[in-house]
Design a protein around this motif. Structure first.
Motif, PDB file in Angstrom:
ATOM      1  N   ALA A 127       0.683  -1.246  -0.046  1.00 25.74           N
ATOM      2  CA  ALA A 127      -0.067   0.040   0.060  1.00 25.74           C
ATOM      3  C   ALA A 127       0.844   1.488   0.069  1.00 25.74           C
ATOM      4  O   ALA A 127       0.348   2.457   0.157  1.00 25.74           O
ATOM      5  CB  ALA A 127      -0.831   0.082   1.127  1.00 25.74           C
ATOM      6  N   SER A 128       2.310   1.217  -0.169  1.00 20.86           N
ATOM      7  CA  SER A 128       2.978   2.297  -0.130  1.00 20.86           C
ATOM      8  C   SER A 128       3.172   3.109  -1.187  1.00 20.86           C
ATOM      9  O   SER A 128       2.731   2.689  -2.284  1.00 20.86           O
ATOM     10  CB  SER A 128       4.379   1.896   0.032  1.00 20.86           C
ATOM     11  N   HIS A 129       2.921   4.463  -1.099  1.00 21.41           N
ATOM     12  CA  HIS A 129       2.799   5.556  -2.031  1.00 21.41           C
ATOM     13  C   HIS A 129       1.649   5.273  -3.043  1.00 21.41           C
ATOM     14  O   HIS A 129       1.743   5.554  -4.080  1.00 21.41           O
ATOM     15  CB  HIS A 129       4.388   5.485  -2.886  1.00 21.41           C
ATOM     16  N   THR A 166      -1.103   0.422   6.671  1.00 19.26           N
ATOM     17  CA  THR A 166       0.329   0.492   6.669  1.00 19.26           C
ATOM     18  C   THR A 166       1.100   0.358   5.395  1.00 19.26           C
ATOM     19  O   THR A 166       0.294   0.073   4.342  1.00 19.26           O
ATOM     20  CB  THR A 166       1.090  -0.607   7.674  1.00 19.26           C
ATOM     21  N   ASP A 167       2.468   0.304   4.990  1.00 18.55           N
ATOM     22  CA  ASP A 167       2.858   0.080   3.929  1.00 18.55           C
ATOM     23  C   ASP A 167       2.701  -1.547   3.235  1.00 18.55           C
ATOM     24  O   ASP A 167       2.493  -1.647   2.141  1.00 18.55           O
ATOM     25  CB  ASP A 167       4.350   0.399   4.057  1.00 18.55           C
ATOM     26  N   THR A 229      -0.211  15.011   1.894  1.00 15.26           N
ATOM     27  CA  THR A 229       0.493  15.327   3.149  1.00 15.26           C
ATOM     28  C   THR A 229      -0.253  14.904   4.239  1.00 15.26           C
ATOM     29  O   THR A 229       0.268  15.018   5.652  1.00 15.26           O
ATOM     30  CB  THR A 229       0.694  16.945   3.327  1.00 15.26           C
ATOM     31  N   ASN A 230      -1.500  14.602   4.119  1.00 17.55           N
ATOM     32  CA  ASN A 230      -2.203  14.125   5.429  1.00 17.55           C
ATOM     33  C   ASN A 230      -2.318  12.398   5.519  1.00 17.55           C
ATOM     34  O   ASN A 230      -3.205  11.819   6.085  1.00 17.55           O
ATOM     35  CB  ASN A 230      -3.689  14.611   5.218  1.00 17.55           C
ATOM     36  N   SER A 231      -1.418  11.853   4.691  1.00 20.63           N
ATOM     37  CA  SER A 231      -1.181  10.300   4.783  1.00 20.63           C
ATOM     38  C   SER A 231      -0.762   9.866   5.967  1.00 20.63           C
ATOM     39  O   SER A 231      -0.075  10.304   6.869  1.00 20.63           O
ATOM     40  CB  SER A 231       0.010   9.883   3.654  1.00 20.63           C
ATOM     41  N   THR A 232      -1.490   8.620   6.548  1.00 19.20           N
ATOM     42  CA  THR A 232      -1.359   8.192   7.604  1.00 19.20           C
ATOM     43  C   THR A 232      -0.460   7.090   7.804  1.00 19.20           C
ATOM     44  O   THR A 232       0.247   6.541   8.772  1.00 19.20           O
ATOM     45  CB  THR A 232      -2.727   7.835   8.245  1.00 19.20           C
ATOM     46  N   HIS A 233      -0.004   6.328   6.546  1.00 17.87           N
ATOM     47  CA  HIS A 233       0.832   5.380   6.652  1.00 17.87           C
ATOM     48  C   HIS A 233       2.068   5.566   5.837  1.00 17.87           C
ATOM     49  O   HIS A 233       3.126   4.699   5.874  1.00 17.87           O
ATOM     50  CB  HIS A 233       0.147   4.232   6.080  1.00 17.87           C
ATOM     51  N   VAL A 234       2.275   6.569   5.053  1.00 16.06           N
ATOM     52  CA  VAL A 234       3.588   6.589   4.315  1.00 16.06           C
ATOM     53  C   VAL A 234       4.029   8.141   4.921  1.00 16.06           C
ATOM     54  O   VAL A 234       3.610   9.256   4.772  1.00 16.06           O
ATOM     55  CB  VAL A 234       3.193   7.219   2.706  1.00 16.06           C
ATOM     56  N   THR A 235       5.497   7.894   5.213  1.00 20.76           N
ATOM     57  CA  THR A 235       6.232   9.099   5.673  1.00 20.76           C
ATOM     58  C   THR A 235       6.074  10.444   4.809  1.00 20.76           C
ATOM     59  O   THR A 235       6.522  10.106   3.835  1.00 20.76           O
ATOM     60  CB  THR A 235       7.600   8.731   5.946  1.00 20.76           C
ATOM     61  N   VAL A 236       5.454  11.544   5.214  1.00 20.09           N
ATOM     62  CA  VAL A 236       5.338  12.573   4.364  1.00 20.09           C
ATOM     63  C   VAL A 236       6.801  13.156   4.309  1.00 20.09           C
ATOM     64  O   VAL A 236       7.591  13.325   5.134  1.00 20.09           O
ATOM     65  CB  VAL A 236       4.625  13.924   5.106  1.00 20.09           C
ATOM     66  N   PRO A 237       7.454  13.143   2.752  1.00 20.03           N
ATOM     67  CA  PRO A 237       9.000  13.729   2.528  1.00 20.03           C
ATOM     68  C   PRO A 237       8.952  15.143   3.345  1.00 20.03           C
ATOM     69  O   PRO A 237       8.136  15.919   3.410  1.00 20.03           O
ATOM     70  CB  PRO A 237       8.649  13.723   1.052  1.00 20.03           C
ATOM     71  N   SER A 238      10.122  15.235   3.798  1.00 20.07           N
ATOM     72  CA  SER A 238      10.711  16.385   4.261  1.00 20.07           C
ATOM     73  C   SER A 238      11.584  17.116   3.329  1.00 20.07           C
ATOM     74  O   SER A 238      12.482  16.712   2.755  1.00 20.07           O
ATOM     75  CB  SER A 238      11.481  16.069   5.656  1.00 20.07           C
ATOM     76  N   PHE A 239      11.332  18.334   3.203  1.00 22.77           N
ATOM     77  CA  PHE A 239      11.748  19.138   1.925  1.00 22.77           C
ATOM     78  C   PHE A 239      13.067  20.098   2.710  1.00 22.77           C
ATOM     79  O   PHE A 239      12.450  21.053   3.714  1.00 22.77           O
ATOM     80  CB  PHE A 239      10.769  20.020   1.058  1.00 22.77           C
ATOM     81  N   ARG A 300       6.882  11.973  -3.738  1.00 22.16           N
ATOM     82  CA  ARG A 300       7.793  13.309  -3.430  1.00 22.16           C
ATOM     83  C   ARG A 300       7.120  14.423  -4.158  1.00 22.16           C
ATOM     84  O   ARG A 300       6.943  15.498  -3.409  1.00 22.16           O
ATOM     85  CB  ARG A 300       9.155  12.946  -3.527  1.00 22.16           C
ATOM     86  N   LEU A 301       7.008  14.585  -5.467  1.00 21.49           N
ATOM     87  CA  LEU A 301       6.717  15.553  -6.162  1.00 21.49           C
ATOM     88  C   LEU A 301       5.242  16.058  -5.705  1.00 21.49           C
ATOM     89  O   LEU A 301       5.039  17.235  -5.621  1.00 21.49           O
ATOM     90  CB  LEU A 301       7.179  15.493  -7.582  1.00 21.49           C
ATOM     91  N   ALA A 302       4.343  15.037  -5.675  1.00 24.35           N
ATOM     92  CA  ALA A 302       3.079  15.305  -5.386  1.00 24.35           C
ATOM     93  C   ALA A 302       2.822  15.986  -4.045  1.00 24.35           C
ATOM     94  O   ALA A 302       1.890  16.769  -3.848  1.00 24.35           O
ATOM     95  CB  ALA A 302       2.155  13.907  -5.962  1.00 24.35           C
ATOM     96  N   SER A 303       3.631  15.354  -3.085  1.00 28.85           N
ATOM     97  CA  SER A 303       3.675  16.004  -1.808  1.00 28.85           C
ATOM     98  C   SER A 303       3.986  17.221  -1.692  1.00 28.85           C
ATOM     99  O   SER A 303       3.383  18.106  -1.079  1.00 28.85           O
ATOM    100  CB  SER A 303       4.403  14.773  -1.007  1.00 28.85           C
ATOM    101  N   PHE A 304       4.999  17.483  -2.266  1.00 30.93           N
ATOM    102  CA  PHE A 304       5.392  19.004  -2.592  1.00 30.93           C
ATOM    103  C   PHE A 304       4.479  19.937  -3.117  1.00 30.93           C
ATOM    104  O   PHE A 304       4.147  21.082  -2.465  1.00 30.93           O
ATOM    105  CB  PHE A 304       6.690  19.214  -3.397  1.00 30.93           C
ATOM    106  N   PHE A 305       3.628  19.622  -4.100  1.00 34.13           N
ATOM    107  CA  PHE A 305       2.615  20.112  -4.813  1.00 34.13           C
ATOM    108  C   PHE A 305       1.342  20.370  -3.589  1.00 34.13           C
ATOM    109  O   PHE A 305       0.845  21.500  -3.493  1.00 34.13           O
ATOM    110  CB  PHE A 305       2.033  19.683  -5.722  1.00 34.13           C
ATOM    111  N   ASP A 306       1.165  19.394  -2.755  1.00 35.59           N
ATOM    112  CA  ASP A 306       0.137  19.351  -1.785  1.00 35.59           C
ATOM    113  C   ASP A 306       0.483  20.303  -0.793  1.00 35.59           C
ATOM    114  O   ASP A 306      -0.252  21.056   0.016  1.00 35.59           O
ATOM    115  CB  ASP A 306      -0.230  18.071  -1.165  1.00 35.59           C
ATOM    116  N   GLU A 307       1.700  20.103  -0.340  1.00 33.90           N
ATOM    117  CA  GLU A 307       2.288  21.102   0.833  1.00 33.90           C
ATOM    118  C   GLU A 307       2.090  22.589   0.467  1.00 33.90           C
ATOM    119  O   GLU A 307       1.908  23.282   1.600  1.00 33.90           O
ATOM    120  CB  GLU A 307       3.655  20.585   0.929  1.00 33.90           C
ATOM    121  N   VAL A 308       2.350  23.105  -0.649  1.00 32.83           N
ATOM    122  CA  VAL A 308       2.065  24.337  -0.819  1.00 32.83           C
ATOM    123  C   VAL A 308       0.667  25.034  -1.586  1.00 32.83           C
ATOM    124  O   VAL A 308       0.360  25.921  -1.745  1.00 32.83           O
ATOM    125  CB  VAL A 308       3.064  24.911  -1.933  1.00 32.83           C
TER     126      VAL A 308
END
Length: 448
Positions: A127-129, A166-167, A229-239, A300-308
């Motif tokens: 279930a990862s990513h 979980t993953d 960025t609200n995922s509960t099972h995948v670590t949100v990438p840190s930028f 990672r890229l999609a999470s960045f788009f969601d973060e901003v």
């Protein structure tokens, strides 16, 4: 003293605490089967935020308001009927999509059972990513789905609700109903609640073969899938960050179209015309293509788009063009460079201030061999010779394993939508447009 507001963000704490969970709509209209998508045509997924942007013509100051707490998903997929029975069933399936909204599979995020299921409320899978969230509805389809779909017979589909993810496994809110269980390799689809489809087109190639294309639009509300960025099972990438803003360090490995824009307007009257410009300087921007061959790179890229949140938040963009060749590192704050293009000749007359720097030379960035990006404000530029500069920066920067040096730009996305073109379950491309912004600052408004 005048205060110029460039961004205001409002958050309601009670609502934001629920963003990681999905509350699906009533399951009364669920279909009993799913159709297999046609990978000859890529699966297209758009995730759209909504931002209201107001710009001042005099100084190009911006006020940006985010109007959504979750991005809205739109999916376009092609289906093919290869036999008379399959084509007839596909036509019925297409027609039923316009009757009412339905739980719709996210075809790009499907996964398989990694071990057979014989009972209980836990299923094992990768279930990862992928877009799996607590409360979300999923569909489980037997292993023979791909074979029987081509012959026009549809495999039975079972639906369940996610309790936690979980993953490596998904816990359900109750056991599955199938008495025979599910074999290894059975398909698992995350679902989203879609609106009724108002327009569906299909092409009849022969008397037996038809191709149909459906575009689903997600329902807005508590059933909307949360941001990554609200995922509960995948670590949100840190930028990496600089001056409170994240740095976009994803690799632009496709085509890149650059542009320099100046806000203004042209008025014409008869044979005469006049152009008026707004603000003091032009703005740098690019449209970059990202080709990703792993779900991790996409996440990672999609999470960045969601973060901003699309156009809402600013970030740092490293100029993809190598503007200078690094000659030597004088110290951690002084870098001797050779300019690589005549346009970047040091010319104090081009400066917008009195410090002698051209207006585009404001931020200096270093990219190391491992892709790490570091940024600092340029303090001064000294001309050593006709084509050699000493650039002094305000903060100490890394001096080892330097891959390239170039300019950095405080930027934002031009659009609120990120379009994902999935060619397989792992290969995806997207194009994103970015443009420079002015100084970002946060302010506190009392009694709100």
């Amino acid at each position: 003293m005048a205060i110029r507001v460039s961004r205001i963000g409002l958050q309601v704490a009670g609502y934001w605490q629920r963003l990681g969970r999905v509350v699906p709509a009533s399951p009364g209209s669920i279909f009993s089967s799913l159709y297999r998508n046609n990978w000859v045509s890529n699966v297209s997924i758009e995730r759209a935020w909504m931002t209201d942007v107001t710009m001042s013509h005099s100084g190009l100051a911006e006020e940006r308001w985010s109007l959504r707490s979750r991005p809205l998903l739109t999916q376009t997929t092609q289906f093919t009927g290869l036999s008379q029975n399959d084509s007839a069933n596909l036509l019925i399936h297409l027609a039923r999509q316009s009757q009412h909204g339905n739980p719709t599979p996210i075809y790009s995020d499907r996964t398989k059972l990694s071990s057979a299921y014989s009972g209980g409320s836990r299923i094992f899978c990768d279930a990862s990513h992928r877009r799996f969230f607590p409360g979300q509805r999923i569909a489980i389809v037997p292993t023979d789905w791909g074979t029987v779909s081509i012959t026009g017979v549809h495999a039975p589909t079972e639906y369940a609700l996610i309790s936690s993810v979980t993953d490596t496994h998904i816990d359900l809110e109750g056991p599955l109903l199938s008495s025979s269980g599910y074999e290894i390799g059975s398909w698992i689809f995350p679902l989203f609640d879609s609106e009724p489809v108002l327009n569906i087109g299909y092409d009849r190639t022969t008397r037996q073969i038809i191709d149909g294309t459906i575009t689903w639009v997600e329902k807005s509300g508590l059933s909307t899938i949360p941001s990554l960025t609200n995922s509960t099972h995948v670590t949100v990438p840190s930028f990496s960050q600089y001056d409170g803003l994240p740095i976009l360090d994803s690799t632009m490995n496709g085509s890149i179209a650059g542009r320099v824009t100046r806000e203004g307007t042209t008025l014409s009257s008869g044979r005469a015309s006049r152009t008026s410009v707004f603000g003091k300087i032009n703005r740098f921007g690019i449209e970059a293509e990202f080709k990703m061959i792993s779900r991790l790179d996409w996440w990672r890229l999609a999470s960045f788009f969601d973060e901003v949140k699309g156009r809402m938040g600013a970030f740092w963009l490293v100029n993809p063009q190598r503007l200078w060749d690094l000659v030597s590192i004088q110290s951690s704050t002084v870098f001797r460079v050779r300019k690589t293009h005549y346009y970047y000749v040091f010319d104090p007359t081009l400066s917008d201030s009195t410090d002698g720097k051209p207006p585009w030379l404001e931020w200096f960035s270093i990219v190391q061999d491992d892709g790490t990006v570091s940024i600092s404000k340029i303090a001064s530029v000294a001309e050593v010779s006709q084509d050699i500069w000493d650039i002094t920066v305000s903060d100490s920067l890394p001096i080892t394993n330097v891959s390239r040096v170039t300019a950095a730009h405080r930027s934002r996305f031009v659009e609120d939508t990120m379009k994902e073109n999935w060619f397989t379950l792992d290969i995806v491309t997207t194009k994103l447009s970015m443009t420079e912004v002015l100084t970002e600052q946060s302010i506190s408004i009392p009694n709100i």
